[in-house]
Every structure is written in structure tokens, then in C-alpha cells.
Design a protein around this motif. Structure first.
Motif, PDB file in Angstrom:
ATOM      1  N   HIS A 195       0.815  -0.727  -0.068  1.00  0.00           N
ATOM      2  CA  HIS A 195      -0.031  -0.532   0.202  1.00  0.00           C
ATOM      3  C   HIS A 195       0.981   1.285   0.173  1.00  0.00           C
ATOM      4  N   ARG A 196       0.251   2.477  -1.096  1.00  0.00           N
ATOM      5  CA  ARG A 196       1.346   4.295  -0.590  1.00  0.00           C
ATOM      6  C   ARG A 196       0.291   4.669  -0.926  1.00  0.00           C
ATOM      7  N   LEU A 197       0.806   5.847  -0.397  1.00  0.00           N
ATOM      8  CA  LEU A 197      -0.060   6.812  -0.515  1.00  0.00           C
ATOM      9  C   LEU A 197       0.255   8.051  -0.743  1.00  0.00           C
ATOM     10  N   TRP A 198       0.100   8.556  -1.874  1.00  0.00           N
ATOM     11  CA  TRP A 198       0.911  10.240  -2.248  1.00  0.00           C
ATOM     12  C   TRP A 198      -0.999  11.381  -1.575  1.00  0.00           C
ATOM     13  N   ALA A 199      -0.088  12.784  -1.018  1.00  0.00           N
ATOM     14  CA  ALA A 199      -0.846  13.854  -1.035  1.00  0.00           C
ATOM     15  C   ALA A 199      -0.929  14.694  -2.855  1.00  0.00           C
ATOM     16  N   VAL A 200      -1.852  15.007  -2.659  1.00  0.00           N
ATOM     17  CA  VAL A 200      -1.493  15.690  -4.082  1.00  0.00           C
ATOM     18  C   VAL A 200      -2.652  17.565  -3.607  1.00  0.00           C
ATOM     19  N   THR A 201      -1.618  18.090  -3.526  1.00  0.00           N
ATOM     20  CA  THR A 201      -2.020  19.944  -2.561  1.00  0.00           C
ATOM     21  C   THR A 201      -2.080  20.708  -3.809  1.00  0.00           C
ATOM     22  N   ASP A 202      -1.428  19.997  -5.175  1.00  0.00           N
ATOM     23  CA  ASP A 202      -0.983  21.467  -6.026  1.00  0.00           C
ATOM     24  C   ASP A 202      -2.665  21.631  -7.055  1.00  0.00           C
ATOM     25  N   PRO A 203      -2.933  23.613  -6.375  1.00  0.00           N
ATOM     26  CA  PRO A 203      -4.319  23.691  -6.605  1.00  0.00           C
ATOM     27  C   PRO A 203      -4.526  23.336  -8.277  1.00  0.00           C
ATOM     28  N   ALA A 204      -3.776  23.769  -9.316  1.00  0.00           N
ATOM     29  CA  ALA A 204      -3.675  22.593 -10.815  1.00  0.00           C
ATOM     30  C   ALA A 204      -4.380  21.879 -10.725  1.00  0.00           C
ATOM     31  N   ASP A 205      -3.658  21.038 -10.567  1.00  0.00           N
ATOM     32  CA  ASP A 205      -3.617  18.806 -10.385  1.00  0.00           C
ATOM     33  C   ASP A 205      -5.172  18.614  -9.719  1.00  0.00           C
ATOM     34  N   ILE A 206      -5.736  19.298  -8.482  1.00  0.00           N
ATOM     35  CA  ILE A 206      -6.523  18.627  -8.060  1.00  0.00           C
ATOM     36  C   ILE A 206      -7.699  19.540  -9.008  1.00  0.00           C
ATOM     37  N   ALA A 207      -7.584  20.642  -9.157  1.00  0.00           N
ATOM     38  CA  ALA A 207      -8.518  20.944 -10.430  1.00  0.00           C
ATOM     39  C   ALA A 207      -8.824  20.018 -11.920  1.00  0.00           C
ATOM     40  N   GLU A 208      -7.775  19.914 -12.386  1.00  0.00           N
ATOM     41  CA  GLU A 208      -7.794  18.814 -13.085  1.00  0.00           C
ATOM     42  C   GLU A 208      -7.981  17.794 -13.205  1.00  0.00           C
ATOM     43  N   ALA A 209      -8.442  17.447 -11.505  1.00  0.00           N
ATOM     44  CA  ALA A 209      -9.107  15.605 -11.327  1.00  0.00           C
ATOM     45  C   ALA A 209     -10.278  15.602 -11.592  1.00  0.00           C
ATOM     46  N   GLN A 210     -11.121  17.126 -11.105  1.00  0.00           N
ATOM     47  CA  GLN A 210     -12.131  17.975 -10.894  1.00  0.00           C
ATOM     48  C   GLN A 210     -12.583  17.600 -11.985  1.00  0.00           C
ATOM     49  N   ARG A 211     -12.169  18.786 -12.993  1.00  0.00           N
ATOM     50  CA  ARG A 211     -12.538  18.661 -14.189  1.00  0.00           C
ATOM     51  C   ARG A 211     -13.249  17.150 -15.293  1.00  0.00           C
ATOM     52  N   ASP A 212     -12.045  16.204 -14.763  1.00  0.00           N
ATOM     53  CA  ASP A 212     -11.952  15.082 -15.794  1.00  0.00           C
ATOM     54  C   ASP A 212     -13.649  14.506 -15.133  1.00  0.00           C
ATOM     55  N   LEU A 213     -13.811  14.127 -13.428  1.00  0.00           N
ATOM     56  CA  LEU A 213     -14.364  13.344 -12.487  1.00  0.00           C
ATOM     57  C   LEU A 213     -15.413  14.108 -13.211  1.00  0.00           C
ATOM     58  N   ALA A 214     -15.763  15.441 -12.628  1.00  0.00           N
ATOM     59  CA  ALA A 214     -17.461  15.720 -13.025  1.00  0.00           C
ATOM     60  C   ALA A 214     -18.286  15.308 -14.529  1.00  0.00           C
TER      61      ALA A 214
END
Length: 428
Positions: A195-214
Motif C-alpha cells: 500500500h502506498r499513499l501520496w497527497a495531491v495538494t497543488d490547486p492546478a492538479d486538484i482542478a484537473e482531476a475534478q474537471r475530469d471526474l465531473a
């Protein structure tokens, strides 16, 4: 951009995954990260598995998700007190800034599953955003709701799946970039999974993932009772607020297909001899003197041509198939589509449990649901009950029924690998 807990109205009707400040174990305060994790609460084989996990480390997450005390209210109070104490003592610490978390599971066979953990805005089934595919048991929803009220926390993520379009941008790109960095944590649990875990905190990365999932809808792969609990508690709490969201793991099954396994039934009050006697003239019964692996192969072959079950508990295996068409016509509801009426779980609940064996499916004392095949057989043999082993349903059938708004009988499927509990929590 708001972190989860601020319930602005959604601008779309797709998946709305928000970052949150994860609550995680401090590795310096526990024996090992592996020793404080647990399978999801409903997969822990009680009591043996519970005792094993409790003894693995005094801070094992099972003390929160399955607290032990004399009464339900005392159990929930103990979980809340334990959680507060661990936070005060620094055993659990909240991350400094909101994040989406990339979670990877890997086993020795080469299986790799990656997804995004976040706080998902809740939606009703009628919205078509999150699709349940199984019925739930009210007493379990009530139990989980009481625990969640007491702890004011999402203690373990649901497993949701969606079908990506294969693009190399969006959520996939965010996940890939994250896994190129050093992880927040890395551990291997005793089942052999890494098991491995990473944190994504960059606002641009978060917004990119959110646009896709929407642009996607999701299927609940594991966690129907917790999803129903989220919806119940959201209805009770002021909105907007943190109860408008629930902790989930989202996996793109176009890239990471999940394994689908059956969930078996244990009927502790029904001896195998009585179960088999009641089937005379209603099903074909073949007695197998083979090991479990060979008996399961025989079940798979029989399930390829119709409804089939494997009964155990008396030291042997009994293949049950070819139900009487007249029996099915009398016992299977006709107000559902053909794919639902022909499910093994439908025949098990509507025909066998209700009409042949006359066992109320809502009684936890008379019907237990166990994920592990060997454990189901062992418990039946030890207690004198009957194990009913099922063959898994294909994911495409599950998704097709869910898209039609049709729920399968409770505990019909087990998707995996399931996320380990204890790697990241969400405090409300």
C-alpha cells in the motif's frame, strides 16, 4: 477552491470530489503502519479476525470501526473516546493542508490498482451520479450511523468505480504525476498487498482531476451500507456543511479492472442434512467428494448454464443446480427485468431462503454474510450449520442493472481489492 466541509451548490451533476485534511497515523507512535490497518469492517471475520487485529497493535483501526463493549451505545462511546484520545496523544494527526490522496495497492501477482481518495459530494440515486447495485439491511445502516454520529468521522473510504475514456490527461495524469514522487507512506500488510499513499495538494492538479471526474458517474463497488449512512446523516445535519460529503476511493476500472468475488451465506441454525432434504424434487443435488478448489470448479461450470450453489458443513460438498421451473415461477417476483430474476442471489433469497428453508433474511442470527470461502465452510462445519457458496456475478451485469436503477439482493458481490482501513481518515 473550497475544501470539503463547505457545501457550495454543485455546478454540475457529475462526480464532485473535494480535497480534505486527512487524519493519519504518525508512524513514530505505532508499531508499524501495517499493524494498525484492517480490512473494511464488514470483511473482518469475527470473532477470530477481530481478536487478531486487536492484538496486532493497541492502536489498530479495528478499535474504531468495530469497537467492543457491552451495549451498542457503550461501543460507540468507546470509539469516540478512543479517537479523541489518539488525536490528543498524537497517534493520529491531521495533515497540514487539504489534499486529494492517490492510493495504490499492489500484490505479488502483478496486480496494480490506483485511485483517488477524496470527499465526494453526496447525491441521491435518482440523480444518476452514484449508482448503488445492492439492497441494504436497515439495522446495519442504523449501526453505522450511530457510530459515525458518535465519532463525527468517516473512518474508512467506500470503494467506487468509474469508466474513464482512456485519455492520458485529467485524473489519470494527476495520479501518474503523484506516483512519480516519494509517497507519504508505504507498507505491506499480512495479506501480501503493498500500500502506498501520496497527497495531491497543488490547486492546478486538484482542478484537473475534478474537471475530469465531473463528466462521470460511479458504481458503488463496496460500501452500500456506509453510503446509505452518509445519506441518512446528511438529511439530519445542517447544510451546507461537512456532512454533505463522504469519504470515498474512486478507481477507473477501464485502467484497473476490479476482481469480482461472491459473498457467501452461513445458515447457523440449519443443519446440512435438513437443508438438502428440503431440496428433494426441487433442485438437482450432486454430492461431491472432492477438495474445495475442485468443488468450486464444478460450481463455476454449473453456474455457466443456470442457477447453481454449493452447500457445505458436513465434511462434503453438495452441488445444487437445475431448479424446478415451476418453483421459480411461483417464488421469483415478476416485476423485475430478466437479468435480475435469473441472478443466483435472487434465487437464493426469494426461493431458497424464503420459500424452501423458510429463513428470514433480515435476521443476523440466522443468516451471516462471509467473504472468505474457506472461513464460511470452516464455521459451518464447526457450528453444525450450512454454508451456501455462490459463484461471482460479472461486473457488466452489475453495472447494467445499476444503470437501470435496479438493485441486486443484499451482499450479492464483493469487488476488490478493497482499500485498507486506517491509512487515511476524515474528521468532520
Amino acid at each position: 477552491m473550497n475544501s470539503a466541509g463547505h457545501g457550495d451548490a454543485p455546478a454540475h451533476m457529475g462526480l464532485d470530489l473535494m480535497p480534505f485534511r486527512g487524519l493519519r497515523y504518525d508512524p513514530a507512535r505505532v508499531g508499524s503502519l501495517a499493524a494498525v490497518t484492517s480490512p473494511p469492517y464488514d470483511v473482518v471475520v469475527r470473532p477470530d479476525g477481530l481478536l487478531h487485529l486487536e492484538s496486532a497493535d493497541p492502536h489498530n483501526i479495528v478499535r474504531l470501526i468495530l469497537p467492543q463493549a457491552g451495549t451498542p451505545s457503550a461501543r460507540n462511546e468507546r470509539a469516540a473516546q478512543t479517537l479523541d484520545r489518539w488525536i490528543t496523544e498524537g497517534v493520529l494527526a491531521r495533515d497540514p493542508e487539504p489534499a486529494l490522496y492517490v492510493y495504490e495497492q499492489r500484490d505479488a501477482t502483478g496486480l496494480v490498482q490506483r485511485g483517488l481518495i477524496g470527499a465526494l459530494r453526496l447525491s441521491e440515486p435518482s440523480d444518476g451520479v452514484v449508482l448503488p447495485h445492492e439492497d441494504v439491511m436497515p439495522h446495519i445502516v442504523a449501526d453505522r450511523a450511530d457510530l459515525m454520529r458518535a465519532t463525527r468521522a468517516n473512518l474508512e473510504p467506500l470503494l467506487l468505480t468509474y469508466r474513464g475514456d482512456g485519455r492520458t490527461t485529467g485524473a489519470h495524469a494527476v495520479v501518474k504525476r503523484a506516483t512519480g514522487r516519494a509517497p507519504l507512506l508505504s507498507t505491506t500488510t499480512e495479506d501480501g498487498f503493498g500500500h502506498r499513499l501520496w497527497a495531491v495538494t497543488d490547486p492546478a492538479d486538484i482542478a484537473e482531476a475534478q474537471r475530469d471526474l465531473a463528466g462521470h458517474q460511479a458504481l458503488i463497488a463496496d460500501g452500500h451500507h456506509r453510503w446509505a449512512t452518509y445519506l441518512r446523516l446528511r438529511a439530519e445535519q445542517p447544510s451546507p456543511g461537512p456532512w454533505d460529503f463522504g469519504l470515498v476511493l474512486l478507481v477507473d476500472t477501464a485502467r484497473h479492472p476490479l476482481r469480482v468475488r461472491a459473498i457467501h451465506r452461513l445458515l447457523p441454525g440449519l443443519p446440512p442434512a435438513a437443508a438438502l432434504s428440503a431440496l428433494t424434487g426441487l433442485f438437482r443435488v450432486r454430492h461431491l467428494r472432492t477438495p474445495l478448489t475442485e468443488a468450486l470448479h464444478a460450481l463455476a461450470e454449473a453456474a455457466g448454464t443456470g442457477n447453481a450453489f454449493l452447500l457445505a458443513g458436513d465434511g462434503a460438498y453438495h452441488l445444487v443446480d437445475r431448479p424446478s421451473p415451476d418453483l421459480l415461477a411461483r417464488t421469483i417476483p415478476t416485476d423485475r427485468p430478466e437479468p435480475w430474476r435469473t441472478l443466483d442471489a435472487t434465487v437464493l433469497h426469494a426461493t431458497l431462503l424464503k420459500h424452501v428453508w423458510r429463513i428470514p433474511e433480515d435476521s443476523p442470527e440466522q443468516v451471516a454474510y462471509i467473504h472468505d470461502t474457506a472461513s464460511t465452510v470452516e464455521k459451518a462445519e464447526r457450528d453444525g450449520g450450512t454454508a451456501v457458496l455462490l459463484h461471482p456475478v460479472q461486473e457488466d451485469i452489475v453495472r447494467t442493472l445499476a444503470q437501470q436503477g435496479i438493485t441486486m439482493p443484499r451482499k450479492s458481490t464483493s469487488f476488490g481489492p478493497k482499500p485498507a482501513s486506517g491509512l487515511v481518515l476524515r474528521r468532520l
